[in-house]
Design a protein around this motif. Structure first.
Motif, PDB file in Angstrom:
ATOM      1  N   LEU A 114       0.860  -1.189   0.000  1.00 56.54           N
ATOM      2  CA  LEU A 114       0.000   0.000   0.000  1.00 56.54           C
ATOM      3  C   LEU A 114       0.890   1.231   0.000  1.00 56.54           C
ATOM      4  N   ASN A 115       0.724   2.073  -1.008  1.00 61.64           N
ATOM      5  CA  ASN A 115       1.492   3.316  -1.103  1.00 61.64           C
ATOM      6  C   ASN A 115       0.525   4.497  -1.087  1.00 61.64           C
ATOM      7  N   ILE A 116       0.753   5.428  -0.175  1.00 57.72           N
ATOM      8  CA  ILE A 116      -0.061   6.648  -0.098  1.00 57.72           C
ATOM      9  C   ILE A 116       0.877   7.822  -0.307  1.00 57.72           C
ATOM     10  N   ALA A 117       0.690   8.537  -1.416  1.00 60.94           N
ATOM     11  CA  ALA A 117       1.611   9.621  -1.768  1.00 60.94           C
ATOM     12  C   ALA A 117       0.859  10.925  -1.985  1.00 60.94           C
ATOM     13  N   LEU A 118       1.443  12.002  -1.474  1.00 64.79           N
ATOM     14  CA  LEU A 118       0.933  13.351  -1.707  1.00 64.79           C
ATOM     15  C   LEU A 118       1.748  13.950  -2.841  1.00 64.79           C
ATOM     16  N   THR A 119       1.085  14.347  -3.918  1.00 68.28           N
ATOM     17  CA  THR A 119       1.793  14.858  -5.086  1.00 68.28           C
ATOM     18  C   THR A 119       1.519  16.345  -5.282  1.00 68.28           C
ATOM     19  N   GLY A 120       2.498  17.028  -5.864  1.00 66.35           N
ATOM     20  CA  GLY A 120       2.313  18.437  -6.201  1.00 66.35           C
ATOM     21  C   GLY A 120       2.462  19.394  -5.043  1.00 66.35           C
ATOM     22  N   ALA A 121       2.791  18.905  -3.854  1.00 65.46           N
ATOM     23  CA  ALA A 121       2.955  19.800  -2.699  1.00 65.46           C
ATOM     24  C   ALA A 121       3.801  19.099  -1.647  1.00 65.46           C
ATOM     25  N   GLN A 128       0.157  15.207   4.734  1.00 65.01           N
ATOM     26  CA  GLN A 128       0.393  13.801   4.393  1.00 65.01           C
ATOM     27  C   GLN A 128       0.169  12.906   5.608  1.00 65.01           C
ATOM     28  N   THR A 129       0.600  13.353   6.769  1.00 65.08           N
ATOM     29  CA  THR A 129       0.391  12.577   7.990  1.00 65.08           C
ATOM     30  C   THR A 129      -1.096  12.409   8.279  1.00 65.08           C
ATOM     31  N   GLN A 130      -1.867  13.479   8.102  1.00 58.73           N
ATOM     32  CA  GLN A 130      -3.305  13.390   8.350  1.00 58.73           C
ATOM     33  C   GLN A 130      -3.988  12.460   7.360  1.00 58.73           C
ATOM     34  N   LEU A 131      -3.571  12.503   6.102  1.00 59.16           N
ATOM     35  CA  LEU A 131      -4.157  11.616   5.095  1.00 59.16           C
ATOM     36  C   LEU A 131      -3.867  10.162   5.428  1.00 59.16           C
ATOM     37  N   ARG A 132      -2.652   9.882   5.858  1.00 60.10           N
ATOM     38  CA  ARG A 132      -2.290   8.504   6.213  1.00 60.10           C
ATOM     39  C   ARG A 132      -3.108   8.033   7.414  1.00 60.10           C
ATOM     40  N   ARG A 133      -3.256   8.893   8.398  1.00 63.24           N
ATOM     41  CA  ARG A 133      -4.014   8.514   9.590  1.00 63.24           C
ATOM     42  C   ARG A 133      -5.494   8.306   9.270  1.00 63.24           C
ATOM     43  N   ALA A 134      -6.007   9.072   8.316  1.00 61.84           N
ATOM     44  CA  ALA A 134      -7.423   8.972   7.955  1.00 61.84           C
ATOM     45  C   ALA A 134      -7.708   7.790   7.043  1.00 61.84           C
ATOM     46  N   SER A 135      -6.686   7.236   6.415  1.00 60.47           N
ATOM     47  CA  SER A 135      -6.868   6.209   5.391  1.00 60.47           C
ATOM     48  C   SER A 135      -7.550   4.952   5.924  1.00 60.47           C
ATOM     49  N   LEU A 136      -8.676   4.597   5.318  1.00 64.67           N
ATOM     50  CA  LEU A 136      -9.363   3.351   5.647  1.00 64.67           C
ATOM     51  C   LEU A 136      -8.570   2.145   5.155  1.00 64.67           C
ATOM     52  N   LEU A 137      -7.888   2.304   4.014  1.00 72.14           N
ATOM     53  CA  LEU A 137      -7.089   1.209   3.473  1.00 72.14           C
ATOM     54  C   LEU A 137      -5.906   0.887   4.388  1.00 72.14           C
ATOM     55  N   ARG A 138      -5.324   1.917   4.960  1.00 77.31           N
ATOM     56  CA  ARG A 138      -4.206   1.706   5.885  1.00 77.31           C
ATOM     57  C   ARG A 138      -4.673   0.896   7.098  1.00 77.31           C
ATOM     58  N   TYR A 189     -12.214   7.259  -1.071  1.00 78.92           N
ATOM     59  CA  TYR A 189     -12.324   8.545  -1.757  1.00 78.92           C
ATOM     60  C   TYR A 189     -12.973   9.588  -0.839  1.00 78.92           C
ATOM     61  N   GLN A 190     -14.123   9.236  -0.245  1.00 79.75           N
ATOM     62  CA  GLN A 190     -14.839  10.174   0.611  1.00 79.75           C
ATOM     63  C   GLN A 190     -14.025  10.533   1.845  1.00 79.75           C
ATOM     64  N   ARG A 191     -13.358   9.546   2.454  1.00 81.41           N
ATOM     65  CA  ARG A 191     -12.587   9.802   3.661  1.00 81.41           C
ATOM     66  C   ARG A 191     -11.443  10.783   3.388  1.00 81.41           C
ATOM     67  N   LEU A 192     -10.724  10.574   2.284  1.00 82.81           N
ATOM     68  CA  LEU A 192      -9.598  11.458   1.969  1.00 82.81           C
ATOM     69  C   LEU A 192     -10.092  12.844   1.554  1.00 82.81           C
ATOM     70  N   LEU A 193     -11.241  12.882   0.859  1.00 82.23           N
ATOM     71  CA  LEU A 193     -11.810  14.171   0.455  1.00 82.23           C
ATOM     72  C   LEU A 193     -12.192  14.992   1.683  1.00 82.23           C
ATOM     73  N   GLU A 194     -12.780  14.351   2.668  1.00 82.33           N
ATOM     74  CA  GLU A 194     -13.141  15.049   3.904  1.00 82.33           C
ATOM     75  C   GLU A 194     -11.904  15.583   4.613  1.00 82.33           C
ATOM     76  N   THR A 195     -10.821  14.831   4.551  1.00 83.84           N
ATOM     77  CA  THR A 195      -9.568  15.280   5.170  1.00 83.84           C
ATOM     78  C   THR A 195      -9.014  16.498   4.453  1.00 83.84           C
ATOM     79  N   LEU A 196      -9.096  16.509   3.125  1.00 86.88           N
ATOM     80  CA  LEU A 196      -8.660  17.690   2.365  1.00 86.88           C
ATOM     81  C   LEU A 196      -9.506  18.903   2.715  1.00 86.88           C
ATOM     82  N   TYR A 197     -10.827  18.731   2.767  1.00 87.18           N
ATOM     83  CA  TYR A 197     -11.708  19.846   3.118  1.00 87.18           C
ATOM     84  C   TYR A 197     -11.392  20.386   4.511  1.00 87.18           C
ATOM     85  N   ALA A 198     -11.115  19.466   5.433  1.00 86.69           N
ATOM     86  CA  ALA A 198     -10.826  19.876   6.810  1.00 86.69           C
ATOM     87  C   ALA A 198      -9.567  20.726   6.897  1.00 86.69           C
TER      88      ALA A 198
END
Length: 210
Positions: A31-38, A44-54, A75-84
């Motif tokens: 499983l690879n979770i990568a933040l691109t373009g920034a 990135q830490t918050q996205l990893r912690r929020a990941s259901l797949l992780r 998709y929804q979980r990561l989108l909510e993290t971006l909005y937050a």
């Protein structure tokens, strides 16, 4: 005991009939979770912690259908993290062995999943243009983060609405509730306008107390 529907009594047939020949389900191996373009370690830490797949990988989830369903919910979980965190133009890709999960028919999930690649391009962080809650009882102080020019985190919008309702209720308006919420994101200027309306309702007094 030999099942009655076995076609023959050969060892191979028996093994197949009893389920002994089936390969055991294996949790996805990578499983690879990568933040691109920034470059944003905190995001990135918050996205990893929020990941259901992780979480699924850590729990050893192995059934391909369960992994596929988790990928769709991701998709929804990561989108909510971006909005937050104030990112409203993000792009999320979740690939299961190279196939984008969103393009796989729900009734035809992969029979096996070994590698999952999650890439998130957050885009630009938005800031508040308009940030208002009306009406408010005298003396109400909204969260500092809910003001023009501040990062437009969705959590700040929720906090502002909650503060307004709680303030009205503390002032005796027990039935106060939101009336409307208007949010508009300008993707050209990276500005979020947030306008929240509140219905205070009547002031409520105590009746007989026992």
């Amino acid at each position: 005991m030999i099942p009655q529907n076995c076609p023959s009594k050969t060892l191979a047939a028996l093994a197949l009939c009893m389920g002994l020949g089936a390969a055991p389900a294996v949790a996805f191996e990578e499983l690879n979770i990568a933040l691109t373009g920034a470059q944003n370690d905190a995001l990135q830490t918050q996205l990893r912690r929020a990941s259901l797949l992780r979480t699924a990988k850590a729990d050893g989830i192995s059934n391909p259908q369960d992994v596929f369903s988790t990928a769709l919910a991701e998709y929804q979980r990561l989108l909510e993290t971006l909005y937050a965190n104030g990112y409203y133009s993000g792009v999320i890709h979740i690939r299961l062995d190279g196939r984008d999960a969103s393009t796989i028919p729900p009734l035809d999930p992969p029979a096996r999943i070994t590698r999952i690649d999650v890439s998130v391009s957050p885009g630009n962080q938005f800031r508040f243009g308009t940030a208002s809650v009306t009406p408010l009882p005298p003396g109400t102080v909204l969260p500092e983060g809910f003001s023009p020019g501040k990062p437009a985190r969705s959590t700040e919008v929720i906090a502002a609405a909650t503060t307004a309702i709680d303030s009205w209720r503390m002032a005796g308006h027990a039935k106060a509730q939101p009336s409307h919420q208007h949010l508009s994101a300008n993707h050209a200027t990276h500005v979020l306008n947030a306008e929240i309306g509140v219905i205070p309702g009547p002031r409520v007094d105590f009746g007989t107390l026992i």
